[in-house]
Enzyme design. Structure first.
Site, PDB file in Angstrom:
ATOM      1  CG  HIS A  60      -0.589   0.154   2.659  1.00  0.00           C
ATOM      2  ND1 HIS A  60       0.363  -0.876   3.144  1.00  0.00           N
ATOM      3  CD2 HIS A  60      -0.521   0.965   3.537  1.00  0.00           C
ATOM      4  CE1 HIS A  60       0.674  -0.264   4.149  1.00  0.00           C
ATOM      5  NE2 HIS A  60       0.353   0.900   4.673  1.00  0.00           N
ATOM      6  CG  HIS A  62      -0.156   4.607   4.632  1.00  0.00           C
ATOM      7  ND1 HIS A  62      -0.597   3.710   5.535  1.00  0.00           N
ATOM      8  CD2 HIS A  62      -0.959   5.412   4.021  1.00  0.00           C
ATOM      9  CE1 HIS A  62      -2.077   4.172   5.515  1.00  0.00           C
ATOM     10  NE2 HIS A  62      -2.130   5.198   4.510  1.00  0.00           N
ATOM     11  CG  ASP A  64       4.989   3.269   7.426  1.00  0.00           C
ATOM     12  OD1 ASP A  64       3.947   3.706   6.663  1.00  0.00           O
ATOM     13  OD2 ASP A  64       4.844   2.442   7.957  1.00  0.00           O
ATOM     14  CG  HIS A  65       3.942   0.449   4.278  1.00  0.00           C
ATOM     15  ND1 HIS A  65       3.979  -1.070   4.486  1.00  0.00           N
ATOM     16  CD2 HIS A  65       3.817   0.844   5.160  1.00  0.00           C
ATOM     17  CE1 HIS A  65       3.431  -1.116   5.866  1.00  0.00           C
ATOM     18  NE2 HIS A  65       3.389   0.209   6.206  1.00  0.00           N
ATOM     19  CG  HIS A 118      -4.124   0.378   6.629  1.00  0.00           C
ATOM     20  ND1 HIS A 118      -3.890   0.899   7.769  1.00  0.00           N
ATOM     21  CD2 HIS A 118      -2.830   0.566   6.119  1.00  0.00           C
ATOM     22  CE1 HIS A 118      -2.806   1.737   7.982  1.00  0.00           C
ATOM     23  NE2 HIS A 118      -2.127   1.453   6.725  1.00  0.00           N
ATOM     24  CG  ASP A 135       0.662  -1.091   7.674  1.00  0.00           C
ATOM     25  OD1 ASP A 135       1.531  -1.799   8.165  1.00  0.00           O
ATOM     26  OD2 ASP A 135       0.833   0.171   7.663  1.00  0.00           O
ATOM     27  CG  HIS A 173       4.128  -1.579  11.362  1.00  0.00           C
ATOM     28  ND1 HIS A 173       4.811  -0.546  11.754  1.00  0.00           N
ATOM     29  CD2 HIS A 173       3.231  -1.393  10.341  1.00  0.00           C
ATOM     30  CE1 HIS A 173       4.508   0.480  10.612  1.00  0.00           C
ATOM     31  NE2 HIS A 173       3.529  -0.092   9.840  1.00  0.00           N
TER      32      HIS A 173
HETATM   33 FE    FE Z   1       2.710   0.955   8.044  1.00  0.00          FE
HETATM   34 ZN    ZN Z   2      -0.101   1.800   6.342  1.00  0.00          ZN
END
Ligand code: FE
Ligand code: ZN
Length: 260
Positions: A60, A62, A64-65, A118, A135, A173
């Site tokens: 996805h 985001h 942090d990915h 998410h 996530d 995570h």
């Molecule tokens: Fe994340």
């Molecule tokens: Zn995420």
């Protein structure tokens, strides 16, 4: 030549404070990574082990990915495969539910599952006894509902829960300890959960990873995979009278977790 084609090896590359970037290899020099939120930790591992990065899989959009994706692509020429989402730039191919992601240099193939909730376009990769679910599903938890409804998340989690129980769940995570604390508030008398929480507490004291977990174990302890279990429905009804099993219970439990 790669003599181990098809036998999957998965290595965790820690990033930021609690992300895991999963590195997939099959014993040769080729590898793939899932959700590289940061490039440098991946570069360090590639250099240390003499690996060539050929594929970047994205669950996805985001930051942090995907934050390290473009730099890794530039450095290595790796192909980027992810969902149909223009918020993920530079993809070589975008995948739908049921399509197969082929990684020929690794001798591996993964099926694509659409798991919105998410985010609206979140996907998961399943194959070789392994699930890379970003996530959507965490150990003993699930992702926040940023772009989806509880009903969508329920459908997505049902899809994942239908995979074989021995599946290794590679989530993105290390949230398991705080997830266990919340899960115990929902189901204080679940013996499997009590056992898992003790195990997780000990592991975290020793700075050990708590993922991957097994899907079958998640189904026994993860409240978000248990929204049709009487105990979880009853806990939801204490907070909101009359809610139904399934998506309505998930909505209440998820909102409770958001403020826990
Ligand atoms: Fe994340
Ligand atoms: Zn995420």
């Amino acid at each position: 030549m790669n003599h181990h084609k098809g036998v999957i090896e998965v290595t965790a590359i820690p990033a930021f404070s609690d992300n895991y970037i999963w590195l997939i290899s099959t014993g040769g020099t080729s590898c793939a990574v899932v959700d590289p939120g940061d490039a440098q930790p991946v570069v360090d591992v590639l250099n240390e082990h003499g690996l060539d990065l050929d594929y970047i899989l994205i669950t996805h959009h985001h930051p942090d990915h995907i934050g390290g994706m473009r730099r890794l692509q530039k450095l290595s020429g790796a192909e980027i495969y992810g969902p149909h989402d223009t918020r993920i730039p530079g993809q070589n191919r975008m995948f739908n539910e049921g399509e197969t992601v082929s990684l020929p240099k690794l001798g591996l193939e993964f099926g694509v599952l659409e798991v919105p909730g998410h985010t609206s376009t979140h996907i998961a990769f399943y194959g070789h006894g392994s699930l890379f679910c970003g996530d959507t599903l965490f150990s003993v938890g699930c992702g926040r509902l940023f772009e989806g409804s509880p009903a969508q998340m329920q459908t997505s989690l049902d899809k994942l829960a239908a995979l074989p129980p021995e599946t290794s769940v590679y989530c993105a995570h290390e949230y398991t300890l705080s997830n266990c604390k919340f899960a115990l508030a929902v189901e204080p008398d679940n013996p499997d959960l009590i056992r898992r929480a003790r195990q997780v507490e000990l592991a975290r004291t020793q700075a050990e990873r708590t993922v991957p977990s097994r899907l079958g174990e998640e189904i026994a302890v993860n409240p978000f995979l248990r929204c049709r279990q009487e105990t979880v429905v009853a806990a939801a009804r204490k907070r909101q009278a009359g809610v139904e099993a399934g998506a309505e219970t998930l909505a209440v439990i998820r909102a409770w977790k958001d403020s826990f």
